[in-house]
Design an enzyme around this catalytic site. Sequence first.
Site, mmCIF file in Angstrom:
data_model
loop_
_atom_site.group_PDB
_atom_site.id
_atom_site.type_symbol
_atom_site.label_atom_id
_atom_site.label_comp_id
_atom_site.label_asym_id
_atom_site.label_seq_id
_atom_site.Cartn_x
_atom_site.Cartn_y
_atom_site.Cartn_z
ATOM 1 C CB VAL A 45 -0.867 -0.070 1.233
ATOM 2 C CG1 VAL A 45 -1.749 1.262 1.312
ATOM 3 C CG2 VAL A 45 -1.983 -1.169 1.143
ATOM 4 C CB CYS A 46 3.793 2.310 2.021
ATOM 5 S SG CYS A 46 3.516 2.104 3.608
ATOM 6 C CB THR A 47 4.809 0.610 -3.242
ATOM 7 O OG1 THR A 47 5.711 -0.083 -2.369
ATOM 8 C CG2 THR A 47 5.421 0.854 -4.472
#
Length: 219
Positions: A45-47
């Site tokens: 998700v962070c990517t």
Amino acid sequence: MPGLTIGDSLPNLQVDTTHGKIKLHDYVGDSFTIIFSHPGDFTPVCTTELGMMAAYADKFAERGVKLLGLSCDDVESHNKWIKDIEAFNNGKKVTYPIAADPTRDIIKQLNMVDPDEKDPDGHIVPSRALHIVGPDKKIKLSFLYPASTGRNMDEVLRALDSLQKAAKHKIATPANWKKGEEVVISPSVSNEEAKKMFPNGFKTTDLPSKQEYLRFVNV
């Protein structure tokens, strides 16, 4: 107090970033600044989130807004991860700095600690938090999401537009407002004052209470 929140002053911390060492107040300067944390490098998700921040960077820049990412991983890790972010984002460059916080001290001071999640070693990790900081170095708005839910960058941009417009005029933005739509005049402004402030006129909604508090105007 639950920790750093709306109305509080941003602590003037020195942070190590992918762009070198910076002091937060110097970085903010006279601009609105978005400081956002992510639970960890090389996570799915962070990517997508940091990639979307990169995709929206020009839109934020048009509004004079700076960006600063943050996680507990070190700068070396960030620099390696950026290659993945840019590859996933069709080559769109990550032009904003990403701060490192291996001691977890910064996320504590910025109120960006996830209350439930821990890393494999049992250490605290950042929440998926975002602060919009004003030129006065105060927190104007905060978003907080669990690790399972990625941010909506259109909502971040919409909220930013609302904050910047409210900073210039005595107005507020109604539900579902988008840039270019009518805003409402602050209840603290009398009709007499509103006529002077908005010479092109405003519309007062006729309500059962007959109170003239719902006034729309274009600014």
